[in-house]
Design a protein around this motif. Sequence first.
Motif, PDB file in Angstrom:
ATOM      1  N   LYS A  86       0.578  -1.434  -0.013  1.00 47.34           N
ATOM      2  CA  LYS A  86      -0.247  -0.205   0.477  1.00 47.34           C
ATOM      3  C   LYS A  86       0.997   1.010   0.161  1.00 47.34           C
ATOM      4  CE  LYS A  86      -4.324  -2.327   1.997  1.00 47.34           C
ATOM      5  NZ  LYS A  86      -5.629  -2.629   3.770  1.00 47.34           N
ATOM      6  N   ILE A  87       0.184   2.126  -1.169  1.00 50.31           N
ATOM      7  CA  ILE A  87       1.175   3.596  -1.116  1.00 50.31           C
ATOM      8  C   ILE A  87       0.276   4.467  -1.007  1.00 50.31           C
ATOM      9  CG2 ILE A  87       2.935   2.685  -2.422  1.00 50.31           C
ATOM     10  CD1 ILE A  87       1.710   4.085  -4.445  1.00 50.31           C
ATOM     11  N   THR A  88       0.678   5.718  -0.701  1.00 48.19           N
ATOM     12  CA  THR A  88       0.223   7.112  -0.979  1.00 48.19           C
ATOM     13  C   THR A  88       0.052   7.773  -2.013  1.00 48.19           C
ATOM     14  OG1 THR A  88       0.001   6.922   1.662  1.00 48.19           O
ATOM     15  CG2 THR A  88      -0.198   9.388   0.988  1.00 48.19           C
ATOM     16  N   LYS A  90      -0.017  11.171  -3.319  1.00 47.00           N
ATOM     17  CA  LYS A  90      -0.385  12.652  -2.768  1.00 47.00           C
ATOM     18  C   LYS A  90       0.000  14.073  -3.849  1.00 47.00           C
ATOM     19  CE  LYS A  90       1.005  15.612   1.289  1.00 47.00           C
ATOM     20  NZ  LYS A  90       1.958  16.371   2.075  1.00 47.00           N
ATOM     21  N   LYS A  95      -4.982  13.694  -0.710  1.00 44.46           N
ATOM     22  CA  LYS A  95      -4.328  12.310  -0.899  1.00 44.46           C
ATOM     23  C   LYS A  95      -5.339  11.147  -1.147  1.00 44.46           C
ATOM     24  CE  LYS A  95      -3.047  11.832   3.502  1.00 44.46           C
ATOM     25  NZ  LYS A  95      -1.517  11.841   4.892  1.00 44.46           N
ATOM     26  N   ILE A  96      -4.331   9.831  -1.935  1.00 47.96           N
ATOM     27  CA  ILE A  96      -5.470   8.428  -1.458  1.00 47.96           C
ATOM     28  C   ILE A  96      -4.400   7.262  -1.582  1.00 47.96           C
ATOM     29  CG2 ILE A  96      -6.780   9.545  -3.361  1.00 47.96           C
ATOM     30  CD1 ILE A  96      -5.733   8.627  -5.343  1.00 47.96           C
ATOM     31  N   ASP A  97      -4.861   6.091  -0.626  1.00 45.83           N
ATOM     32  CA  ASP A  97      -3.901   5.397  -0.377  1.00 45.83           C
ATOM     33  C   ASP A  97      -4.408   3.953  -1.445  1.00 45.83           C
ATOM     34  OD1 ASP A  97      -2.850   6.344   1.777  1.00 45.83           O
ATOM     35  OD2 ASP A  97      -4.667   5.513   3.069  1.00 45.83           O
ATOM     36  N   GLU A  99      -3.170  -0.110  -3.847  1.00 45.51           N
ATOM     37  CA  GLU A  99      -2.480  -1.148  -3.487  1.00 45.51           C
ATOM     38  C   GLU A  99      -1.642  -1.308  -4.809  1.00 45.51           C
ATOM     39  OE1 GLU A  99      -3.753  -4.833  -0.946  1.00 45.51           O
ATOM     40  OE2 GLU A  99      -4.626  -5.174  -3.117  1.00 45.51           O
ATOM     41  N   GLU A 147       6.866  -0.318   1.075  1.00 41.00           N
ATOM     42  CA  GLU A 147       5.269  -0.571   1.995  1.00 41.00           C
ATOM     43  C   GLU A 147       5.363   1.091   2.518  1.00 41.00           C
ATOM     44  OE1 GLU A 147       1.395  -1.868   3.403  1.00 41.00           O
ATOM     45  OE2 GLU A 147       2.911  -2.832   2.004  1.00 41.00           O
ATOM     46  N   PHE A 148       4.038   2.451   2.145  1.00 38.69           N
ATOM     47  CA  PHE A 148       3.319   2.866   3.007  1.00 38.69           C
ATOM     48  C   PHE A 148       4.433   4.022   1.962  1.00 38.69           C
ATOM     49  CE2 PHE A 148       2.673   0.091   6.038  1.00 38.69           C
ATOM     50  CZ  PHE A 148       1.520   0.051   6.447  1.00 38.69           C
ATOM     51  N   GLU A 150       5.552   7.281   0.212  1.00 34.55           N
ATOM     52  CA  GLU A 150       4.578   8.542  -0.591  1.00 34.55           C
ATOM     53  C   GLU A 150       4.967   8.789  -1.849  1.00 34.55           C
ATOM     54  OE1 GLU A 150       2.567  11.353   2.128  1.00 34.55           O
ATOM     55  OE2 GLU A 150       4.293  12.761   1.739  1.00 34.55           O
TER      56      GLU A 150
END
Length: 251
Positions: A86-88, A90, A95-97, A99, A147-148, A150
């Motif tokens: 999962k990434i963010t 921006k 911003k949206i998350d 997969e 993972e995570f 941005e």
Amino acid sequence: MKVIIAMKGCEFSIGLSPQEPILEIKNKIQHSHGIPVSSQTLTVCGWELIDGLDLDDYPLISEGTKIYLSTKHTPLVLQQHNGKIKITVKFSARKIDIEVDKTDSVRSLKEKIHIVDGTPIKRMTLFFSGSEMEDDYRSLVEYGIGEFSEIIVFLKNMTRVVAEPPIRRLDLVVQTSSSLLNAAKISVEMNDTSTVNEVGKLLQERNVLPCDDYIFIHKQRLMRDQCSLRWHGVQNGDYLYIFKGTVTRGG
């Protein structure tokens, strides 16, 4: 030639001959590192190297190629890179998350952003850690994305959007492995907008390929059936390698 053997926690080089049997490679690894042959699995581009074949059955393996080694008690190193993360993403005001697969390219990431958010692909410029991400065939993991992470999206003005480049004809060489056919070289001419699946259908019409159970490799990377040659970064004169088998991506 020398190749790199990569396993969890370490890498080491090993000298091999082009005709080296896969089983002999495993014997060398057992001799140098004490890993039993029966517990070894070797993979390149997600495809397992088979004991009954020789190194020259895999034209994608050359000087400096990285071969992944796993044991029955160690998860495949390759699978660690193939999982979903999962990434963010921006924007300037939101911003949206989402997969994604670590093996996704920048272009496929833009396509997913478009599907989720509706932003036109042509307007997007993506940045990660202060650097612009190019629309090439490198995977997200090769950019250091995990993972995570941005991703920053800058939007171009529509008046400044550059038109899609014109369609180009590509002269390509398709190399089949001896495990599929008789290690033949076939010259083909395709548009760079043609998909890998269309290349396969053309070869089937020429009675070069069976109806199923084969994969395409370009520059040591697995090609996706529904993506274009342009999307994969294929250039005029490039080689496409075909092997018998199927690949299931890790999830």
